[in-house]
Write a protein that holds these residues in place. Structure first.
Motif, PDB file in Angstrom:
ATOM      1  N   ASP A   8       1.020  -1.087   0.080  1.00 36.85           N
ATOM      2  CA  ASP A   8      -0.499   0.478  -0.181  1.00 36.85           C
ATOM      3  C   ASP A   8       0.916   1.241  -0.180  1.00 36.85           C
ATOM      4  OD1 ASP A   8      -2.184  -1.506  -0.014  1.00 36.85           O
ATOM      5  OD2 ASP A   8      -2.499  -1.730   2.219  1.00 36.85           O
ATOM      6  N   LEU A   9       0.810   1.686  -0.860  1.00 36.16           N
ATOM      7  CA  LEU A   9       1.081   2.896  -0.478  1.00 36.16           C
ATOM      8  C   LEU A   9       0.240   4.632  -0.501  1.00 36.16           C
ATOM      9  CD1 LEU A   9       2.624   2.480  -4.083  1.00 36.16           C
ATOM     10  CD2 LEU A   9       3.488   2.936  -1.961  1.00 36.16           C
ATOM     11  N   ALA A  10       0.420   5.060   0.160  1.00 35.91           N
ATOM     12  CA  ALA A  10      -0.721   5.999   0.992  1.00 35.91           C
ATOM     13  C   ALA A  10      -0.443   7.384   0.320  1.00 35.91           C
ATOM     14  CB  ALA A  10       0.464   6.805   2.773  1.00 35.91           C
ATOM     15  N   THR A  31      13.213  -4.390 -18.577  1.00 35.03           N
ATOM     16  CA  THR A  31      11.850  -4.401 -18.906  1.00 35.03           C
ATOM     17  C   THR A  31      10.415  -4.453 -18.395  1.00 35.03           C
ATOM     18  OG1 THR A  31      12.492  -5.113 -21.668  1.00 35.03           O
ATOM     19  CG2 THR A  31       9.831  -4.553 -21.250  1.00 35.03           C
ATOM     20  N   ILE A  32      10.348  -2.923 -17.972  1.00 32.79           N
ATOM     21  CA  ILE A  32       9.473  -3.106 -16.808  1.00 32.79           C
ATOM     22  C   ILE A  32       7.774  -3.102 -16.936  1.00 32.79           C
ATOM     23  CG2 ILE A  32       8.557  -2.733 -14.331  1.00 32.79           C
ATOM     24  CD1 ILE A  32      11.715  -2.157 -13.795  1.00 32.79           C
ATOM     25  N   PHE A  33       6.877  -3.263 -17.501  1.00 34.73           N
ATOM     26  CA  PHE A  33       5.239  -3.446 -17.645  1.00 34.73           C
ATOM     27  C   PHE A  33       4.927  -2.139 -16.388  1.00 34.73           C
ATOM     28  CE2 PHE A  33       4.788  -6.407 -21.178  1.00 34.73           C
ATOM     29  CZ  PHE A  33       5.695  -6.131 -21.718  1.00 34.73           C
ATOM     30  N   LEU A  34       4.044  -1.452 -16.744  1.00 32.55           N
ATOM     31  CA  LEU A  34       3.050  -0.775 -15.626  1.00 32.55           C
ATOM     32  C   LEU A  34       1.779  -0.815 -16.159  1.00 32.55           C
ATOM     33  CD1 LEU A  34       6.193   2.532 -15.449  1.00 32.55           C
ATOM     34  CD2 LEU A  34       6.550   0.661 -14.083  1.00 32.55           C
ATOM     35  N   HIS A  35       1.091  -1.210 -15.389  1.00 34.08           N
ATOM     36  CA  HIS A  35      -0.564  -0.857 -15.837  1.00 34.08           C
ATOM     37  C   HIS A  35      -0.486  -0.080 -14.401  1.00 34.08           C
ATOM     38  CE1 HIS A  35       0.073  -4.560 -18.592  1.00 34.08           C
ATOM     39  NE2 HIS A  35       0.693  -4.528 -17.382  1.00 34.08           N
ATOM     40  N   GLY A  36      -2.232   0.439 -14.813  1.00 32.14           N
ATOM     41  CA  GLY A  36      -2.753   0.868 -14.162  1.00 32.14           C
ATOM     42  C   GLY A  36      -4.010   2.568 -14.715  1.00 32.14           C
ATOM     43  N   ASP A  37      -4.617   3.019 -14.321  1.00 31.27           N
ATOM     44  CA  ASP A  37      -5.281   3.962 -14.444  1.00 31.27           C
ATOM     45  C   ASP A  37      -4.735   5.105 -14.949  1.00 31.27           C
ATOM     46  OD1 ASP A  37      -7.832   2.326 -14.848  1.00 31.27           O
ATOM     47  OD2 ASP A  37      -8.961   2.489 -13.052  1.00 31.27           O
ATOM     48  N   ASN A 133      -3.860   0.064  -8.161  1.00 35.95           N
ATOM     49  CA  ASN A 133      -4.489  -0.067  -8.355  1.00 35.95           C
ATOM     50  C   ASN A 133      -5.227   1.062  -7.798  1.00 35.95           C
ATOM     51  OD1 ASN A 133      -7.273  -0.709  -8.082  1.00 35.95           O
ATOM     52  ND2 ASN A 133      -6.961  -2.521  -6.222  1.00 35.95           N
ATOM     53  N   ILE A 134      -5.809   2.336  -8.041  1.00 32.40           N
ATOM     54  CA  ILE A 134      -6.541   3.262  -6.836  1.00 32.40           C
ATOM     55  C   ILE A 134      -7.413   3.155  -5.403  1.00 32.40           C
ATOM     56  CG2 ILE A 134      -7.141   5.459  -7.252  1.00 32.40           C
ATOM     57  CD1 ILE A 134      -6.729   6.006 -10.001  1.00 32.40           C
ATOM     58  N   LYS A 135      -6.996   3.041  -4.412  1.00 29.56           N
ATOM     59  CA  LYS A 135      -8.221   2.854  -2.964  1.00 29.56           C
ATOM     60  C   LYS A 135      -8.667   4.402  -3.135  1.00 29.56           C
ATOM     61  CE  LYS A 135      -5.353   0.709  -0.100  1.00 29.56           C
ATOM     62  NZ  LYS A 135      -5.003  -0.276   0.413  1.00 29.56           N
ATOM     63  N   ASP A 136      -9.723   4.341  -1.755  1.00 28.33           N
ATOM     64  CA  ASP A 136      -9.967   5.442  -0.807  1.00 28.33           C
ATOM     65  C   ASP A 136      -9.131   6.770  -0.562  1.00 28.33           C
ATOM     66  OD1 ASP A 136     -12.053   4.371  -2.094  1.00 28.33           O
ATOM     67  OD2 ASP A 136     -13.226   3.627   0.153  1.00 28.33           O
ATOM     68  N   VAL A 137      -8.085   5.433   0.594  1.00 26.37           N
ATOM     69  CA  VAL A 137      -6.950   6.413  -0.006  1.00 26.37           C
ATOM     70  C   VAL A 137      -5.733   5.910  -0.131  1.00 26.37           C
ATOM     71  CG1 VAL A 137      -5.992   7.684   2.129  1.00 26.37           C
ATOM     72  CG2 VAL A 137      -8.072   7.380   2.439  1.00 26.37           C
ATOM     73  N   GLY A 138      -5.327   6.763  -1.151  1.00 24.12           N
ATOM     74  CA  GLY A 138      -3.549   5.947  -1.471  1.00 24.12           C
ATOM     75  C   GLY A 138      -3.830   4.947  -2.615  1.00 24.12           C
ATOM     76  N   ARG A 139      -2.907   4.579  -3.002  1.00 20.49           N
ATOM     77  CA  ARG A 139      -3.416   3.168  -4.494  1.00 20.49           C
ATOM     78  C   ARG A 139      -2.234   2.232  -3.307  1.00 20.49           C
ATOM     79  NH1 ARG A 139      -4.662   7.834  -5.318  1.00 20.49           N
ATOM     80  NH2 ARG A 139      -3.865   8.945  -7.839  1.00 20.49           N
ATOM     81  N   SER A 140      -2.941   1.303  -4.199  1.00 24.69           N
ATOM     82  CA  SER A 140      -1.928  -0.643  -3.788  1.00 24.69           C
ATOM     83  C   SER A 140      -1.002  -0.371  -4.555  1.00 24.69           C
ATOM     84  CB  SER A 140      -2.338  -1.879  -3.381  1.00 24.69           C
ATOM     85  OG  SER A 140      -3.769  -2.152  -3.761  1.00 24.69           O
ATOM     86  N   VAL A 141      -0.209  -0.824  -5.052  1.00 25.52           N
ATOM     87  CA  VAL A 141       0.744  -1.861  -5.917  1.00 25.52           C
ATOM     88  C   VAL A 141       1.464  -3.199  -6.080  1.00 25.52           C
ATOM     89  CG1 VAL A 141       3.106  -0.837  -4.554  1.00 25.52           C
ATOM     90  CG2 VAL A 141       2.627  -0.760  -7.548  1.00 25.52           C
ATOM     91  N   SER A 142       1.148  -4.272  -7.045  1.00 22.07           N
ATOM     92  CA  SER A 142       1.328  -5.603  -6.693  1.00 22.07           C
ATOM     93  C   SER A 142       2.660  -5.558  -7.822  1.00 22.07           C
ATOM     94  CB  SER A 142      -0.051  -6.342  -7.411  1.00 22.07           C
ATOM     95  OG  SER A 142      -1.297  -5.971  -6.324  1.00 22.07           O
ATOM     96  N   VAL A 143       3.149  -6.324  -7.715  1.00 19.32           N
ATOM     97  CA  VAL A 143       4.373  -6.079  -7.949  1.00 19.32           C
ATOM     98  C   VAL A 143       4.905  -7.420  -8.559  1.00 19.32           C
ATOM     99  CG1 VAL A 143       7.078  -5.989  -8.023  1.00 19.32           C
ATOM    100  CG2 VAL A 143       5.694  -4.302  -7.366  1.00 19.32           C
TER     101      VAL A 143
END
Length: 163
Positions: A8-10, A31-37, A133-143
């Motif tokens: 979780d990234l606040a 090579t690093i893929f970055l996914h997210g809205d 993944n955008i959350k109500d507060v901050g984001r979560s990041v899955s690696v």
């Protein structure tokens, strides 16, 4: 050792810190893929990574240019070419070939790619995937690591963060 994890990234500062920590784990030929809205933090992560490598210039999203190149030394004092791709506006596989982008994927470079799904037929295999993944507060990041090089990078990263 499991190389897949979620954090979780606040806030923006946490995303920048995540990128900075990742800078000390990367090595050329990744090579690093970055996914997210839109607005999820992909470019902020790249900015943090570049800052972690000592880059002090402006870091912008290459939405209109498709790629921004950065040349620097990595934490092992080796030459590192970092290419930040934003393929949000990418429409045509022939554009990939005509642009020479394939040449950027080489043993002395790290390629970070936002919106990789837009060019999945022409991109090389991903070593690491980072999904926001955008959350109500901050984001979560899955690696997740998808190659042996990616696994080694994630192991170094997890040791640095004690994850």
């Amino acid at each position: 050792m499991d190389n897949n994890f979620t954090l979780d990234l606040a806030d923006e500062a946490a995303t920048l810190a995540f990128g900075s920590a990742l800078a000390h784990a990367i090595e050329p030929n990744l090579t690093i893929f970055l996914h997210g809205d839109l607005g999820a933090g992909k470019t902020t992560l790249v900015r943090g990574l570049l800052r972690g490598l000592g880059y002090v210039g402006k870091v912008k999203s290459p939405t209109y240019t498709l790629v921004e190149p950065y040349e620097m030394l990595n934490s092992h004092a080796a030459q590192l070419n970092l290419y930040h791709f934003d393929l949000y506006r990418f429409n045509d596989d022939e554009e990939w070939e005509a642009s020479g982008f394939r040449d950027f994927f080489n043993p002395s470079s790290v390629c970070l790619i936002e919106w990789p799904e837009k060019a999945e037929r022409v991109l090389p295999e991903r070593d690491i995937q980072i999904s926001f993944n955008i959350k109500d507060v901050g984001r979560s990041v899955s690696v997740s690591a998808h190659t042996q090089r990616g696994q080694q990078c994630i192991q170094r990263f997890k040791l640095k963060l004690n994850v």
